[in-house]
Motif scaffolding. Structure first.
Motif, short mmCIF file in Angstrom:
data_model
loop_
_atom_site.label_atom_id
_atom_site.label_comp_id
_atom_site.label_asym_id
_atom_site.label_seq_id
_atom_site.Cartn_x
_atom_site.Cartn_y
_atom_site.Cartn_z
N ALA A 13 0.66 -0.84 0.44
CA ALA A 13 0.20 0.34 0.24
C ALA A 13 0.77 1.32 -0.06
CB ALA A 13 -0.84 -0.15 1.22
N LEU A 14 1.59 1.30 0.79
CA LEU A 14 2.45 2.42 1.32
C LEU A 14 3.35 2.75 -0.27
CD1 LEU A 14 4.11 2.17 4.46
CD2 LEU A 14 1.99 4.13 3.42
N ASP A 15 3.79 2.12 -1.11
CA ASP A 15 5.08 1.90 -1.91
C ASP A 15 4.12 2.11 -3.59
OD1 ASP A 15 7.21 0.76 -0.64
OD2 ASP A 15 7.21 -1.41 -1.72
N ILE A 26 -5.74 -5.59 4.70
CA ILE A 26 -6.23 -4.85 3.13
C ILE A 26 -6.80 -3.37 4.14
CG2 ILE A 26 -7.06 -4.10 1.68
CD1 ILE A 26 -7.29 -6.69 0.70
N ASP A 27 -7.69 -3.51 5.31
CA ASP A 27 -8.07 -1.62 5.73
C ASP A 27 -7.06 -1.99 6.65
OD1 ASP A 27 -10.60 -2.74 5.01
OD2 ASP A 27 -11.22 -3.74 5.91
N ALA A 28 -6.67 -2.19 7.37
CA ALA A 28 -5.34 -1.94 8.37
C ALA A 28 -4.21 -0.93 7.67
CB ALA A 28 -4.79 -3.20 9.22
N ALA A 29 -3.92 -1.96 6.40
CA ALA A 29 -2.72 -1.18 5.37
C ALA A 29 -3.18 0.10 4.63
CB ALA A 29 -2.61 -2.57 4.40
N LEU A 30 -4.44 -0.09 4.66
CA LEU A 30 -5.19 1.37 4.17
C LEU A 30 -4.82 2.81 5.21
CD1 LEU A 30 -7.59 -0.08 1.25
CD2 LEU A 30 -5.37 0.64 0.90
#
Length: 151
Positions: free
Chosen positions: A61-63, A89-93
């Motif tokens: 997500a960050l990349d 996914i939710d945590a990464a976003l």
């Protein structure tokens, strides 16, 4: 191919770069590794911490935001296609810094506005919005920034 050799090859790959289970599975299938052997190797890689869906989702997500200028919608879809759990996914976003995200969106809006050829301001606005929405940014955020001229 012997299980230990397969394990060494893929553990070395995971040590170099963050990988998800799906990517490794596909790579093993292309290399002709039997499904049962691939499962054993993948389970071992996960047990030993070489593969982590949560860690992969955060890095991905960050990349994608920082380097490829993707929005959250596109990132969510890409992670879903890699069979990453929705909670990860939710945590990464959620970890994407909001200020940085808005700055990237603003830069894309500004850049595209200078490139678009349109007869009316409405047409220009729609073309710019369509472009950044296509890169995965949320429509409500795009139109909010266009309306406020925040960029």
């Amino acid at each position: 191919m012997e299980l230990d050799k397969i394990y060494l090859k893929y553990s070395a790959r995971c040590a170099r770069q963050e990988c998800c289970r799906q990517d490794l599975w596909q790579s093993m299938q292309r290399a002709g590794v039997a499904s049962a052997d691939a499962e054993k190797v993948l389970d071992r890689l996960e047990d030993e911490g070489f593969v982590s869906a949560e860690r992969y989702a955060r890095a991905f997500a960050l990349d994608k935001v920082r380097y490829d200028k993707w929005g959250r919608v596109k990132i969510r879809q890409a992670l879903y296609l890699k069979r990453i759990d929705a909670a990860y996914i939710d945590a990464a976003l959620a970890e994407i810094p909001e200020q940085e995200y808005r700055e990237i969106l603003g830069a894309l809006l500004q850049k595209k506005q200078g490139q678009v050829k349109a007869d009316t301001p409405y047409e220009e606005r729609q073309k710019v919005a369509r472009y950044v929405i296509g890169k995965g940014f949320e429509p409500h955020l795009v139109f909010e920034m266009l309306d406020l001229d925040e960029f």
